[in-house]
Design a protein around this motif. Sequence first.
Motif, PDB file in Angstrom:
ATOM      1  N   THR A  57      54.545   5.630 -14.717  1.00  0.00           N
ATOM      2  CA  THR A  57      55.360   6.090 -15.845  1.00  0.00           C
ATOM      3  C   THR A  57      54.471   6.867 -16.798  1.00  0.00           C
ATOM      4  O   THR A  57      53.296   6.559 -16.970  1.00  0.00           O
ATOM      5  N   ARG A  58      55.037   7.882 -17.394  1.00  0.00           N
ATOM      6  CA  ARG A  58      54.303   8.747 -18.310  1.00  0.00           C
ATOM      7  C   ARG A  58      54.933   8.671 -19.686  1.00  0.00           C
ATOM      8  O   ARG A  58      56.114   8.366 -19.825  1.00  0.00           O
ATOM      9  N   ASN A  60      55.676  11.105 -21.562  1.00  0.00           N
ATOM     10  CA  ASN A  60      56.689  12.142 -21.728  1.00  0.00           C
ATOM     11  C   ASN A  60      57.925  11.864 -20.876  1.00  0.00           C
ATOM     12  O   ASN A  60      58.783  12.716 -20.730  1.00  0.00           O
ATOM     13  N   ARG A  61      57.996  10.675 -20.295  1.00  0.00           N
ATOM     14  CA  ARG A  61      59.122  10.192 -19.496  1.00  0.00           C
ATOM     15  C   ARG A  61      59.302  10.921 -18.167  1.00  0.00           C
ATOM     16  O   ARG A  61      60.323  10.817 -17.531  1.00  0.00           O
ATOM     17  N   ASN A  62      58.303  11.686 -17.742  1.00  0.00           N
ATOM     18  CA  ASN A  62      58.314  12.297 -16.419  1.00  0.00           C
ATOM     19  C   ASN A  62      57.509  11.406 -15.485  1.00  0.00           C
ATOM     20  O   ASN A  62      56.300  11.543 -15.375  1.00  0.00           O
ATOM     21  N   ASP A  63      58.199  10.469 -14.831  1.00  0.00           N
ATOM     22  CA  ASP A  63      57.514   9.562 -13.921  1.00  0.00           C
ATOM     23  C   ASP A  63      57.038  10.331 -12.695  1.00  0.00           C
ATOM     24  O   ASP A  63      57.638  11.326 -12.290  1.00  0.00           O
ATOM     25  N   THR A  64      55.955   9.852 -12.109  1.00  0.00           N
ATOM     26  CA  THR A  64      55.349  10.526 -10.974  1.00  0.00           C
ATOM     27  C   THR A  64      55.247   9.562  -9.799  1.00  0.00           C
ATOM     28  O   THR A  64      54.695   8.470  -9.939  1.00  0.00           O
TER      29      THR A  64
END
Length: 163
Positions: A57-58, A60-64
């Motif tokens: 989880t990041r 900036n809410r852009n999970d990878t």
Amino acid sequence: MRVRRFLPFLTVLLLLACSTIDCPVENIVEVRYAVKAFDGDSEVADTLKDTLNVWATRQNRNDTLIYNHGYDVKAFSLPVSYTNPEDVLVFQVTDSLNQSKTDTVWITKENTPHFESVDCPTRYFHQLTAVRSTHVRIDTIIINNPSVTYDSSVKHLHIHFKD
């Protein structure tokens, strides 16, 4: 004619400009997990027969997606953030009936810059200080070796999945 006269001098300069230090291009700093089960009071090697996906989880809410479709998993490695004091991972386990269950894992760590040479980029080594998780499919996670470096033989975390 002038070039020939300066050729030995230029060759010496070129050799002096080259570095003899090999930067660790292929050395990766990762947390290594071993799938374990309890056999009485001791741990034994185990295999996760279901499919495992892991996301980081990041902020900036852009999970990878960092681990994709692991099956018959006995051990696996996941990258570590360089400077965040805590990494948050989402483990999704999908069984043979295509039913998925999700757990969240929090890994708290201290980050130490690792300097080898001015010719090499700074890497970070880590000291794991705590690990916790939800308990949907994960039973427990235990810190086995808190020092995360280039050593790929070390299993840092032992993870126990519920049946």
